[in-house]
Scaffold this active site. Structure first.
Site, short mmCIF file in Angstrom:
data_model
loop_
_atom_site.label_atom_id
_atom_site.label_comp_id
_atom_site.label_asym_id
_atom_site.label_seq_id
_atom_site.Cartn_x
_atom_site.Cartn_y
_atom_site.Cartn_z
N GLY A 1 13.38 46.21 -105.05
CA GLY A 1 14.08 45.77 -106.25
C GLY A 1 15.31 46.61 -106.55
N SER B 1 7.21 49.80 -101.91
CA SER B 1 8.01 48.79 -101.23
C SER B 1 8.60 47.80 -102.23
CB SER B 1 7.16 48.05 -100.20
OG SER B 1 6.77 48.91 -99.16
N ASP B 2 7.79 47.35 -103.18
CA ASP B 2 8.29 46.42 -104.19
C ASP B 2 9.38 47.04 -105.04
OD1 ASP B 2 6.82 44.10 -103.70
OD2 ASP B 2 5.11 44.78 -104.87
N PHE B 3 9.13 48.23 -105.57
CA PHE B 3 10.13 48.84 -106.46
C PHE B 3 11.36 49.28 -105.68
CE2 PHE B 3 6.22 49.77 -109.09
CZ PHE B 3 6.47 48.75 -109.99
N ASP C 1 3.24 44.08 -100.96
CA ASP C 1 3.64 45.49 -100.93
C ASP C 1 2.80 46.31 -99.95
OD1 ASP C 1 4.97 47.95 -102.50
OD2 ASP C 1 2.84 48.35 -102.26
#
Length: 410
Positions: free
Chosen positions: A187, A182-184, A153
């Site tokens: 997703g 970035s991760d969320f 991330d």
């Protein structure tokens, strides 16, 4: 479980998901699908489990890792059944293929090339399940010149420029936002794409492969700067809590803390000036329009800061809310989660967990008129549902399951 009464149905009830993800972005995507009603079977490596099982902020969850998992794992893996399976073994791969036949959706976030080596990529699995929707999520995608690079991330945020626009005004130190954006974001984008692919399958009867990169998702979250930078050559700098395109739109110091004000239009700004007892400020040529306020931001903030230091945060909130000016106290996380039950009923819930007892969970942020998502299962213990899934979904006998365990396949 302490949760709102369930409505008549879950929007995605009946859909089945094989979850090959680990870390944050992929598991967050599959959690959202589970919240909306999908039946999720999550595969983890025997004895080790998902990397987030080892990630903690609270000392309370340091004591039983990886069996229970750290607080990060416990936050983003509810509504899943978990099995342990060694995918590098022929027997493990065969079980995974059988689960792919059972599934409507497979989601994976291995580095590009890993699923091909395992024989679990889309081209391999579509041969046994032509209706399969296959979701990939990776740091930098599968086609560009960065596809083979390792990414996390913070690395994606850095490459996307996010760390250069976050931080104190005038500072050159890179600052990571407090959330794994970035991760969320990745997703959420993958969840959206998978739902679109499911709708397309309803029309065509065919499955397909869907891919999202964290970099693409992060750049999409910066879309409000895209035209300014690419066509206008704007040099966006960190502004603390401020906004490059609006002013005043930031935190201001009060007698006992800070208050955020957000004047998104010139009309709101004029109402704001009246509310703070300085209506002439709205007619000052330096600050009369948003364009001039952005251009003269420093002078405006200095003037407003002197005014706002004269009252407490609570006093300013009362005055600004009376004038319908968007504002808020700058809460810490303890206060924010504490207020959530009143501001968003149903967004704080408790669920019984076999390893830790009563466990707090954020609720489902989607609201439907005729159906609802819900919390049905606590975050799973490592391998908690291995025998159940092998027996109920794949028809393995107790003797066969014992043999797989002895061979360290599960």
């Amino acid at each position: 479980m302490n949760s709102p009464a369930r409505k008549t149905r879950r929007p995605l009830e009946g859909l089945k998901v094989l979850d090959l993800t680990h870390g944050v972005a992929g598991p967050y995507c599959t959690m959202v699908l589970g919240d909306l009603g999908c039946d999720i079977v999550k595969i983890e490596k025997p004895g080790r489990g998902d990397a987030t099982r080892y990630m903690n902020v609270s000392e309370r969850f340091h004591t039983d890792i990886p069996r229970v998992g750290g607080d990060y794992f416990l936050a983003i893996n509810r509504n899943k059944r978990a099995i342990t399976l060694e995918l590098k073994s022929p027997e493990g791969r065969k079980i995974c293929e059988e689960l792919a036949q059972w599934a409507d959706i497979v989601v994976q976030n291995f580095r590009p090339g890993v699923t091909q080596r395992l024989g679990l990529d889309y081209e391999s699995l579509r041969k046994i399940n032509p209706r399969l929707i296959y979701g990939n999520i990776s740091a930098y995608g599968t086609e560009g010149n960065m596809s083979d690079k390792a990414g996390m991330d913070i690395a994606v945020q850095a490459r996307a420029g996010l760390l250069r626009i976050t931080g104190a005004h005038g500072s050159s130190e890179p600052v990571r936002p407090g959330s794994s954006l970035s991760d969320f974001g990745g997703g959420i984008y993958l969840t959206t794409a998978l739902l679109a692919a499911l709708y397309d399958r309803e029309r065509t009867g065919e499955g397909q492969e869907v891919s999202v990169s964290l970099l693409d998702a992060t750049m999409s979250l910066l879309i409000n700067y895209s035209v300014a930078v690419m066509d206008g050559q704007a040099d966006v700098k960190p502004l603390g809590s401020g906004h490059p395109q609006l002013a005043p739109y930031q935190a201001l110091p009060t007698a006992d803390g800070h208050v955020v004000v957000a004047t998104g239009t010139n009309k709101t700004y004029r109402e704001f000036c009246v509310a703070i007892g300085d209506p002439a400020l709205a007619d000052d040529p330096l600050f009369a329009t948003n364009q001039t306020r952005v251009r003269n931001r420093q002078a405006l903030v200095e003037r407003l800061s002197a005014v706002f230091r004269q009252k407490t945060t609570a006093q300013w909130i009362t005055l600004l809310e009376k004038a319908d000016v968007p504002c808020a106290p700058v809460n810490d996380l303890q206060t924010a989660f504490g207020e959530l039950e009143a501001t968003s009923p149903g967004m704080t819930q408790r669920i019984d967990h076999p390893g830790v007892g009563s466990l707090s969970q954020l609720g489902v942020p989607f609201h439907f008129s005729n159906c609802a998502g819900d919390l049905r299962r606590p975050p799973p213990m490592l391998g908690e549902h291995t025998e159940q899934v092998l027996a109920d979904l794949l028809g393995r006998s107790p003797a066969q399951i014992a043999q797989l365990r002895e061979a360290q396949v599960i």
